[in-house]
Design an enzyme around this catalytic site. Structure first.
Site, PDB file in Angstrom:
ATOM      1  N   ASP A 260      -3.587  50.667  -2.844  1.00 48.94           N
ATOM      2  CA  ASP A 260      -4.206  49.426  -2.375  1.00 48.94           C
ATOM      3  C   ASP A 260      -3.625  48.242  -3.130  1.00 48.94           C
ATOM      4  O   ASP A 260      -4.086  47.885  -4.207  1.00 48.94           O
ATOM      5  CB  ASP A 260      -5.722  49.522  -2.586  1.00 48.94           C
ATOM      6  CG  ASP A 260      -6.479  48.492  -1.779  1.00 48.94           C
ATOM      7  OD1 ASP A 260      -5.980  48.092  -0.717  1.00 48.94           O
ATOM      8  OD2 ASP A 260      -7.572  48.097  -2.213  1.00 48.94           O
ATOM      9  N   GLY A 308       0.284  44.541   6.642  1.00 53.14           N
ATOM     10  CA  GLY A 308      -0.532  43.340   6.707  1.00 53.14           C
ATOM     11  C   GLY A 308      -0.395  42.493   5.460  1.00 53.14           C
ATOM     12  O   GLY A 308      -0.914  42.849   4.412  1.00 53.14           O
ATOM     13  N   GLY A 312      -5.803  38.720   7.490  1.00 56.86           N
ATOM     14  CA  GLY A 312      -7.251  38.891   7.567  1.00 56.86           C
ATOM     15  C   GLY A 312      -8.013  37.582   7.653  1.00 56.86           C
ATOM     16  O   GLY A 312      -7.563  36.539   7.156  1.00 56.86           O
ATOM     17  N   SER A 313      -9.198  37.636   8.240  1.00 56.08           N
ATOM     18  CA  SER A 313      -9.995  36.424   8.450  1.00 56.08           C
ATOM     19  C   SER A 313     -10.460  35.789   7.150  1.00 56.08           C
ATOM     20  O   SER A 313     -10.721  34.583   7.107  1.00 56.08           O
ATOM     21  CB  SER A 313     -11.217  36.747   9.319  1.00 56.08           C
ATOM     22  OG  SER A 313     -12.071  37.675   8.666  1.00 56.08           O
ATOM     23  N   CYS A 315      -8.676  36.140   4.255  1.00 53.27           N
ATOM     24  CA  CYS A 315      -7.512  36.157   3.367  1.00 53.27           C
ATOM     25  C   CYS A 315      -6.843  34.786   3.343  1.00 53.27           C
ATOM     26  O   CYS A 315      -6.608  34.184   4.393  1.00 53.27           O
ATOM     27  CB  CYS A 315      -6.520  37.215   3.840  1.00 53.27           C
ATOM     28  SG  CYS A 315      -5.118  37.443   2.735  1.00 53.27           S
ATOM     29  N   GLY A 349      -5.585  44.241   9.504  1.00 49.59           N
ATOM     30  CA  GLY A 349      -5.971  42.837   9.437  1.00 49.59           C
ATOM     31  C   GLY A 349      -5.598  42.013  10.650  1.00 49.59           C
ATOM     32  O   GLY A 349      -4.666  42.327  11.388  1.00 49.59           O
ATOM     33  N   GLY A 399      -9.529  39.546  -2.379  1.00 50.85           N
ATOM     34  CA  GLY A 399      -8.843  38.575  -3.219  1.00 50.85           C
ATOM     35  C   GLY A 399      -9.707  37.385  -3.559  1.00 50.85           C
ATOM     36  O   GLY A 399      -9.232  36.418  -4.156  1.00 50.85           O
ATOM     37  N   ARG A 411      -5.540  44.864  -7.268  1.00 55.87           N
ATOM     38  CA  ARG A 411      -4.914  44.875  -5.945  1.00 55.87           C
ATOM     39  C   ARG A 411      -3.875  43.769  -5.816  1.00 55.87           C
ATOM     40  O   ARG A 411      -2.919  43.880  -5.057  1.00 55.87           O
ATOM     41  CB  ARG A 411      -5.994  44.715  -4.864  1.00 55.87           C
ATOM     42  CG  ARG A 411      -5.470  44.874  -3.458  1.00 55.87           C
ATOM     43  CD  ARG A 411      -6.578  44.753  -2.424  1.00 55.87           C
ATOM     44  NE  ARG A 411      -6.121  45.229  -1.132  1.00 55.87           N
ATOM     45  CZ  ARG A 411      -5.438  44.490  -0.267  1.00 55.87           C
ATOM     46  NH1 ARG A 411      -5.143  43.240  -0.575  1.00 55.87           N
ATOM     47  NH2 ARG A 411      -5.052  45.002   0.889  1.00 55.87           N
TER      48      ARG A 411
END
EC number: 1.1.1.205
Length: 499
Positions: A260, A308, A312-313, A315, A349, A399, A411
């Site tokens: 990851d 990805g 992501g929404s 990210c 994502g 994140g 990560r």
């Protein structure tokens, strides 16, 4: 006049850039078809040795996937990936909880047992921690002496919680031999009006346990993702340098380990991933990557590749770092390398609608991974929030500052230093409450099957091989959504914001 050393064009040439596309930029081109959506086979492979009945995984995020959602995903034929913001002992317990959920015969080492001399209070706490409602009572040599349930315990919690288990247990125990079948076990339970039957050997020593719930769950979920022993499958996210955690969850029975990392095309990450792969029996999926070159760097040892970089929404990687790759192009580039090698690709994502999932698979993915899509379900661990009279559930990027403080900085290849201010690559947010995971997954898979029907593909491999794309203009994107009307009754699989 100063000598201009930039006249060779080495910097301006960087701006002769290739085009990169994402989901809204393309549509699947309809084709002649005899395939009815319900007949489309969505079974797929997500790693070398793991096949699923549906091509869907839940994201390894601390507001998305813990054991409850992982169990629900596996029962529906998908795969839940446990997040890494848990210490090793806890994630091992989460893996064991998933593995124990639908076992026909729970192996002795996984059976929660009580001793006759234990107090009722201690056993009640033990059963609560282990999420079980009853336990066989055994001597030191594992001879079955009784069975105790939450119903037996309840009266003692008020007046006799320090009493010994032998006082509260049922000592006339119905047991079964090791070769009992599911049908025979069910008949035995119905006959004696009991919910669990200890399995014993010829010496009456405990070797396992059969529960009514386990039998009924297996019967209800015929397409569940199961390992060779009939247990539910589960994936686990591990940090790129956390070999100890990888070994522990592998020994606990995890089926797939997911390296990851936000940027797996890092030579240190790749070297460590190779070492982890060599030290475990489980399949190892490496991610995340977003380019052809990254796929080439890991395809020789990875059991799967996850794609990805910033779609992501929640990210913010692309705006914080200026780096990333639009998802459709990223998936197609990685698939160009992975497919000839027989390595599955997972698109992670950016998927807002079921049509996006269909496009990702058509572009070369074998499966899709979603976070926000499942974060609003009952089974997700995020807390419920009420805003303006509407229910939402907590959802945050791994994140984000909160997730990093909980242990997710690994990560993003950053040291876990409490004295250093984080540079986050995600936000904390809320997503609408949606109800059960089964309902959401039904809509998602149904949309993928409909997309396969439009293309005329009866299987995932055929879909990947036969699907064609067309480019879509901004006007075409507008045309594709409901327009010039006011929506009065919301559909279960559509919202204007893709929520």
């Amino acid at each position: 006049m100063a000598n201009d050393s930039s006249t060779d064009g080495r910097f301006s040439e960087k701006l002769r850039v290739p085009e990169a596309l994402t989901f809204d930029d393309v549509l699947l081109r309809p084709a002649e078809s005899r395939v009815e959506p319900d007949d489309a086979d969505v079974a797929t492979r997500v790693s070398t040795n793991v096949e699923l009945e549906v091509p869907v995984l839940s994201a390894a995020m601390d507001t998305v996937t813990e054991s409850r959602l992982a169990i629900a995903m596996a029962r529906e034929g998908g795969l839940g990936v446990l997040h890494q913001n848990m210490d090793t002992d806890r994630v091992v317990a989460e893996v064991e909880r998933v593995k124990r959920a639908d076992e026909l015969v729970i192996d002795r080492e996984n059976v929660v047992t009580a001793a006759p001399e234990q107090t009722v209070e201690a056993v009640d706490e033990m059963m609560d921690r282990s999420d079980v409602s009853g336990a066989p009572v055994v001597d030191d040599d594992d001879t079955v002496r009784g069975i105790i349930s939450a119903t037996d315990i309840r009266p003692y919690l008020e007046v006799g919680e320090s009493d010994a288990v032998r006082e509260a247990m049922t000592d006339e125990v119905i047991t079964a031999p090791e070769d009992i079948t599911a049908r025979d076990a069910l008949e035995l339970m119905y006959e004696h009006k009991i919910e669990r039957v200890p399995i014993v050997n010829d010496e009456q020593h405990l070797v396992g346990l059969v529960t009514m719930q386990g039998i009924l769950e297996r019967r209800e979920h015929g397409s569940a993702a199961r390992d060779q022993n009939g247990r539910l499958r589960v994936g686990v996210a591990v940090g790129p340098f956390d070999t100890e955690r990888a070994t522990a969850v592998d020994e606990a029975g995890a089926d797939v380990l997911f390296i990851d990392c936000a940027h797996a095309h890092n030579l240190n990450v790749i070297d460590s991933a190779r070492e982890i792969k060599a030290s475990v029996d489980a399949d190892v999926v490496v991610g995340n990557v977003g380019t052809r070159e990254a796929a080439e760097a890991v395809v020789d040892f990875a059991d799967g590749i996850k794609v990805g970089i910033g779609p992501g929404s929640i990210c913010t990687t692309r705006v914080v770092t200026g780096s990333g790759m639009p998802q459709i192009t990223a998936v197609s580039q990685v698939a160009d390398v992975a497919a000839p090698a027989g390595v599955p690709v997972i698109a992670d994502g950016g998927i807002r609608y079921s049509g996006d999932a269909a496009k990702a698979i058509a572009a070369g993915a074998d499966a899709v991974m979603l976070g926000s899509y499942f974060a609003g379900t009952d089974e997700a661990p995020g807390r419920v929030i009420t805003m303006n009279g509407k229910k939402y559930k907590q959802y945050r990027g791994m994140g984000s500052v909160g997730a990093m403080q909980s242990g997710g900085s690994d990560r993003y290849l950053k040291d876990d230093d409490e004295d250093e201010e984080y540079v986050p690559e995600g936000v904390e947010a809320a997503t609408p409450y949606k109800g059960s995971l089964a309902s959401e997954l039904h809509q998602l898979v149904g949309g993928i099957q409909s997309g396969m029907g439009y293309v005329g593909a009866e299987s995932i491999p055929a879909f990947k091989a036969d699907a064609e794309f067309v480019r879509v203009s901004a006007a075409g994107q507008t045309e594709g959504h409901p327009h010039d009307v006011m929506i009065t009754d919301e559909a279960p699989n559509y919202s204007p914001q893709g929520e």
